[in-house]
Design a protein around this motif. Structure first.
Motif, PDB file in Angstrom:
ATOM      1  N   TRP A   1     -24.020  34.239  82.357  1.00  0.00           N
ATOM      2  CA  TRP A   1     -23.108  35.350  82.063  1.00  0.00           C
ATOM      3  C   TRP A   1     -22.668  36.026  83.361  1.00  0.00           C
ATOM      4  CZ3 TRP A   1     -22.372  40.478  82.926  1.00  0.00           C
ATOM      5  CH2 TRP A   1     -21.546  41.197  82.051  1.00  0.00           C
ATOM      6  N   LEU A   2     -23.597  36.175  84.304  1.00  0.00           N
ATOM      7  CA  LEU A   2     -23.286  36.828  85.580  1.00  0.00           C
ATOM      8  C   LEU A   2     -22.307  36.001  86.409  1.00  0.00           C
ATOM      9  CD1 LEU A   2     -26.829  38.137  86.544  1.00  0.00           C
ATOM     10  CD2 LEU A   2     -24.827  39.537  86.011  1.00  0.00           C
ATOM     11  N   GLY A   3     -22.419  34.689  86.375  1.00  0.00           N
ATOM     12  CA  GLY A   3     -21.466  33.843  87.073  1.00  0.00           C
ATOM     13  C   GLY A   3     -21.352  34.173  88.539  1.00  0.00           C
ATOM     14  N   GLN A   4     -20.113  34.487  88.986  1.00  0.00           N
ATOM     15  CA  GLN A   4     -19.872  34.749  90.411  1.00  0.00           C
ATOM     16  C   GLN A   4     -20.497  36.054  90.880  1.00  0.00           C
ATOM     17  OE1 GLN A   4     -16.837  34.866  88.362  1.00  0.00           O
ATOM     18  NE2 GLN A   4     -16.903  32.665  88.144  1.00  0.00           N
ATOM     19  N   ALA A   5     -20.817  36.956  89.944  1.00  0.00           N
ATOM     20  CA  ALA A   5     -21.350  38.272  90.301  1.00  0.00           C
ATOM     21  C   ALA A   5     -22.787  38.162  90.812  1.00  0.00           C
ATOM     22  CB  ALA A   5     -21.299  39.192  89.082  1.00  0.00           C
ATOM     23  N   PRO A   6     -23.261  39.173  91.544  1.00  0.00           N
ATOM     24  CA  PRO A   6     -24.628  39.135  92.068  1.00  0.00           C
ATOM     25  C   PRO A   6     -25.673  38.986  90.961  1.00  0.00           C
ATOM     26  CG  PRO A   6     -23.371  40.891  93.110  1.00  0.00           C
ATOM     27  CD  PRO A   6     -22.519  40.370  91.998  1.00  0.00           C
ATOM     28  N   LEU A   7     -26.750  38.307  91.292  1.00  0.00           N
ATOM     29  CA  LEU A   7     -27.847  38.117  90.345  1.00  0.00           C
ATOM     30  C   LEU A   7     -28.666  39.406  90.270  1.00  0.00           C
ATOM     31  CD1 LEU A   7     -29.272  36.061  88.515  1.00  0.00           C
ATOM     32  CD2 LEU A   7     -30.694  35.437  90.473  1.00  0.00           C
ATOM     33  N   VAL A   8     -28.649  40.061  89.118  1.00  0.00           N
ATOM     34  CA  VAL A   8     -29.346  41.331  88.920  1.00  0.00           C
ATOM     35  C   VAL A   8     -30.092  41.303  87.595  1.00  0.00           C
ATOM     36  CG1 VAL A   8     -27.701  42.684  90.289  1.00  0.00           C
ATOM     37  CG2 VAL A   8     -27.308  42.369  87.831  1.00  0.00           C
ATOM     38  N   GLU A   9     -30.946  42.303  87.407  1.00  0.00           N
ATOM     39  CA  GLU A   9     -31.697  42.420  86.157  1.00  0.00           C
ATOM     40  C   GLU A   9     -30.776  42.866  85.015  1.00  0.00           C
ATOM     41  OE1 GLU A   9     -34.723  41.559  85.756  1.00  0.00           O
ATOM     42  OE2 GLU A   9     -35.623  41.543  87.761  1.00  0.00           O
ATOM     43  N   TYR A  10     -31.147  42.462  83.812  1.00  0.00           N
ATOM     44  CA  TYR A  10     -30.404  42.859  82.619  1.00  0.00           C
ATOM     45  C   TYR A  10     -30.809  44.283  82.225  1.00  0.00           C
ATOM     46  CZ  TYR A  10     -28.744  42.686  77.765  1.00  0.00           C
ATOM     47  OH  TYR A  10     -28.114  42.938  76.571  1.00  0.00           O
ATOM     48  N   ARG A  11     -29.821  45.101  81.855  1.00  0.00           N
ATOM     49  CA  ARG A  11     -30.084  46.485  81.442  1.00  0.00           C
ATOM     50  C   ARG A  11     -29.466  46.734  80.070  1.00  0.00           C
ATOM     51  NH1 ARG A  11     -31.985  49.866  85.500  1.00  0.00           N
ATOM     52  NH2 ARG A  11     -32.020  48.905  87.584  1.00  0.00           N
ATOM     53  N   TRP A  12     -30.227  47.435  79.239  1.00  0.00           N
ATOM     54  CA  TRP A  12     -29.749  47.716  77.880  1.00  0.00           C
ATOM     55  C   TRP A  12     -30.574  48.850  77.286  1.00  0.00           C
ATOM     56  CZ3 TRP A  12     -31.921  47.815  73.003  1.00  0.00           C
ATOM     57  CH2 TRP A  12     -31.039  47.818  71.927  1.00  0.00           C
ATOM     58  N   GLN A  13     -29.889  49.681  76.493  1.00  0.00           N
ATOM     59  CA  GLN A  13     -30.594  50.646  75.662  1.00  0.00           C
ATOM     60  C   GLN A  13     -29.794  50.844  74.382  1.00  0.00           C
ATOM     61  OE1 GLN A  13     -30.854  54.406  77.769  1.00  0.00           O
ATOM     62  NE2 GLN A  13     -28.913  55.124  76.911  1.00  0.00           N
ATOM     63  N   GLY A  14     -30.490  51.147  73.323  1.00  0.00           N
ATOM     64  CA  GLY A  14     -29.823  51.347  72.039  1.00  0.00           C
ATOM     65  C   GLY A  14     -30.843  51.352  70.921  1.00  0.00           C
TER      66      GLY A  14
ATOM     67  N   TYR B   1     -25.750  53.553  72.578  1.00  0.00           N
ATOM     68  CA  TYR B   1     -25.724  52.181  73.086  1.00  0.00           C
ATOM     69  C   TYR B   1     -25.129  52.146  74.485  1.00  0.00           C
ATOM     70  CZ  TYR B   1     -24.071  47.345  73.540  1.00  0.00           C
ATOM     71  OH  TYR B   1     -23.802  46.079  73.988  1.00  0.00           O
ATOM     72  N   LYS B   2     -25.861  51.599  75.430  1.00  0.00           N
ATOM     73  CA  LYS B   2     -25.395  51.404  76.801  1.00  0.00           C
ATOM     74  C   LYS B   2     -25.904  50.045  77.271  1.00  0.00           C
ATOM     75  CE  LYS B   2     -23.757  55.654  76.972  1.00  0.00           C
ATOM     76  NZ  LYS B   2     -22.302  55.931  77.017  1.00  0.00           N
ATOM     77  N   SER B   3     -25.128  49.388  78.134  1.00  0.00           N
ATOM     78  CA  SER B   3     -25.511  48.041  78.519  1.00  0.00           C
ATOM     79  C   SER B   3     -24.865  47.639  79.833  1.00  0.00           C
ATOM     80  CB  SER B   3     -25.091  47.048  77.417  1.00  0.00           C
ATOM     81  OG  SER B   3     -25.244  45.712  77.833  1.00  0.00           O
ATOM     82  N   ARG B   4     -25.435  46.629  80.449  1.00  0.00           N
ATOM     83  CA  ARG B   4     -24.804  45.971  81.593  1.00  0.00           C
ATOM     84  C   ARG B   4     -24.132  44.683  81.153  1.00  0.00           C
ATOM     85  NH1 ARG B   4     -26.359  46.881  87.401  1.00  0.00           N
ATOM     86  NH2 ARG B   4     -24.816  45.616  88.514  1.00  0.00           N
ATOM     87  N   GLY B   5     -24.049  44.452  79.852  1.00  0.00           N
ATOM     88  CA  GLY B   5     -23.538  43.188  79.358  1.00  0.00           C
ATOM     89  C   GLY B   5     -22.346  43.326  78.450  1.00  0.00           C
ATOM     90  N   HIS B   6     -22.469  42.781  77.243  1.00  0.00           N
ATOM     91  CA  HIS B   6     -21.364  42.683  76.299  1.00  0.00           C
ATOM     92  C   HIS B   6     -20.618  44.005  76.133  1.00  0.00           C
ATOM     93  CE1 HIS B   6     -22.526  38.712  75.543  1.00  0.00           C
ATOM     94  NE2 HIS B   6     -23.272  38.863  74.476  1.00  0.00           N
ATOM     95  N   TYR B   7     -19.326  43.919  76.072  1.00  0.00           N
ATOM     96  CA  TYR B   7     -18.367  45.007  75.930  1.00  0.00           C
ATOM     97  C   TYR B   7     -18.468  46.039  77.053  1.00  0.00           C
ATOM     98  CZ  TYR B   7     -15.193  48.491  74.221  1.00  0.00           C
ATOM     99  OH  TYR B   7     -14.134  49.366  74.140  1.00  0.00           O
TER     100      TYR B   7
END
Length: 465
Positions: free
Chosen positions: A228-241, A252-258
């Motif tokens: 999912w990160l692809g060309q972007a820097p490799l970082v930890e996944y973040r999510w709350q909800g 709901y907050k995230s570093r991913g979908h939407y």
């Protein structure tokens, strides 16, 4: 419930309620920007009709917008393949496509299919360019969501490959075709001279999201986070909800979908999310989509985190600008283009004969009122729509797949229009004014700002042309 099954109310309101379809016939003006060898154009046209009247399409990226685009595409084509790095979304899309489409978690395998003539791309923004270029080089026509690129340099690369391959490429700026053709009518009014000389245009696109510190959690098992990160820097996944111990809803907050759109690593915030629509229509109406600004002035800006040398100093919360007021100046055209978070969402054109305001729910101003007694010429809408009868955005794409003409939202005009948004974001990140050479497409006297025209890419995911 999976973390990624949640659908934001913003997604619903900004997509399905506005994507109204229109009907009509096909035909688009000839593509610009370089000659393409006849044999390549002819072979693409033959492939588009080899399976009959309905071409075969593969859909890459199957979140809210991607699923909606697939649904629209199914009116004109057969979906034979779907691709996503989230296995839940992948399975759901296959079911929605009739249960027969092949599933892929790697888009390259889908592109290897010789029977697929076109692809729809609706991944997070930072993936658009690489997949689109790889698709064109694999002989596919492309419908790709906006904003098309993450950087100005990516736009230049896509334009280059469109010229080299002769691919039909429609950018998903649906306001050019859909939304009851309200924006198209506004463009036709302006291009018919009803406002006289337009000297100011303001694009109000709303303010953006902010967040508290979002905790690091393990990615859900259905999501390939590294890919999912692809060309972007490799970082930890973040999510709350979800809900807390007392049953109260946790925002709901995230570093991913939407929510990827609120991170500069993957998108450009409201500046490119809505700017890709409103700035595009403003430049289209005024003929600014063939050039660029000479200067960018920052009047006001707020970010949710501190910045140093253009980069956020905190990595645990959203970082794109939440409020802003930026003015791009086009010296040769005598036009100021303002991009702002406040005032009513929409575009305000100001000319020496009047003013016109257009949004997804409104078209107003004296030139609009005067249409009752002084209607536009019969061909005004067609002229604004590249000489063709206006149709829905997706139909326009598939019409062009068959007739090999340029779609209404071509990459060349989109690149130029979106450059305004990218330049505005660079100015906001550095918190200073910029000077830009629209011919060379380069900063003037500012090496640090120039460094943001492109970006570093993680090894193994580089964009190649």
């Amino acid at each position: 419930m999976s973390q990624h099954k949640r659908v934001s109310s913003r997604q619903v309101s900004s997509r399905r309620s506005f994507l109204k379809q229109t009907v009509g016939s096909a035909g688009i003006a000839a593509a610009g920007g370089g000659l393409v060898p006849y044999f390549l154009t002819a072979s693409r046209a033959a492939a588009a009709t080899a399976s009959g009247d309905r071409p075969l399409i593969g859909c890459i990226g199957l979140g809210g917008q991607g699923s909606w685009n697939m649904e629209l595409a199914m009116k004109h084509a057969d979906v034979v393949a779907v691709c996503d790095v989230d296995s839940n979304r992948l399975a759901e899309a296959r079911q929605n496509a009739g249960g027969k489409a092949d599933m892929y978690d790697d888009y390259r395998k889908l592109l290897d299919r010789k029977d697929i003539q076109a692809v729809s791309i609706a991944t997070p923004d930072h993936w658009h360019t690489k997949i689109a270029i790889d698709a064109m080089k694999a002989g596919k026509d492309v419908y790709c969501e906006k904003p098309l690129t993450l950087t100005i340099d990516e736009g230049k690369k896509i334009c280059q490959v469109v010229k080299e391959t002769g691919a039909v490429f429609q950018v998903g700026t649906q306001q050019r075709s859909d939304m009851d053709q309200r924006f198209l009518q506004a463009v036709a009014i302006i291009q018919s001279g009803r406002l006289g000389k337009v000297h100011k245009v303001s694009c109000a696109i709303g303010n953006a999201e902010s967040s508290p510190s979002i905790p690091i959690v393990a990615p859900p098992k259905e999501l390939n986070w590294e890919r999912w990160l692809g060309q972007a820097p490799l970082v930890e996944y973040r999510w709350q909800g979800g809900k807390d111990a007392e049953g109260a809803e946790i925002p709901y907050k995230s570093r991913g979908h939407y929510e990827f759109r609120w991170w500069y690593e993957y998108s450009g915030g409201k500046m490119t999310d809505w700017g890709a629509h409103h700035v595009d229509c403003a430049c289209w109406a005024l003929g600014l989509d063939k050039t660029g600004p000479n200067a960018v002035r920052v009047d006001f800006c707020e970010h949710p985190v501190p910045f140093e040398k253009g980069y956020p100093t905190l990595d645990d919360r959203y970082n794109t600008a939440t409020s802003f007021h930026v003015v791009n100046t086009f010296d040769d055209e005598g036009v100021e283009l303002t991009i702002r978070h406040d005032t009513d969402n929409g575009i305000l054109f100001e000319g020496d004969k009047g003013r016109l305001f257009v949004s997804r729910g409104k078209l107003a101003g004296k030139p609009v009122e005067e249409l009752t007694d002084n209607p536009l010429p019969a061909d005004a809408m067609r002229k604004a729509y590249k000489g063709s009868e206006p149709v829905s955005h997706m139909q326009n794409f598939f019409d062009c797949v068959k007739n090999r003409k340029e779609p209404i939202s071509d990459v060349f005009s989109h690149h130029r229009s979106l450059t305004n948004c990218h330049l505005a974001n660079i100015a906001l990140r550095l918190n200073r004014n910029l000077k830009w050479d629209p011919v060379k497409e380069a900063m003037i006297g500012d090496d640090e700002a120039q460094s943001f025209v492109a970006r570093e890419q993680r090894k193994g995911y580089e964009i190649t042309v």
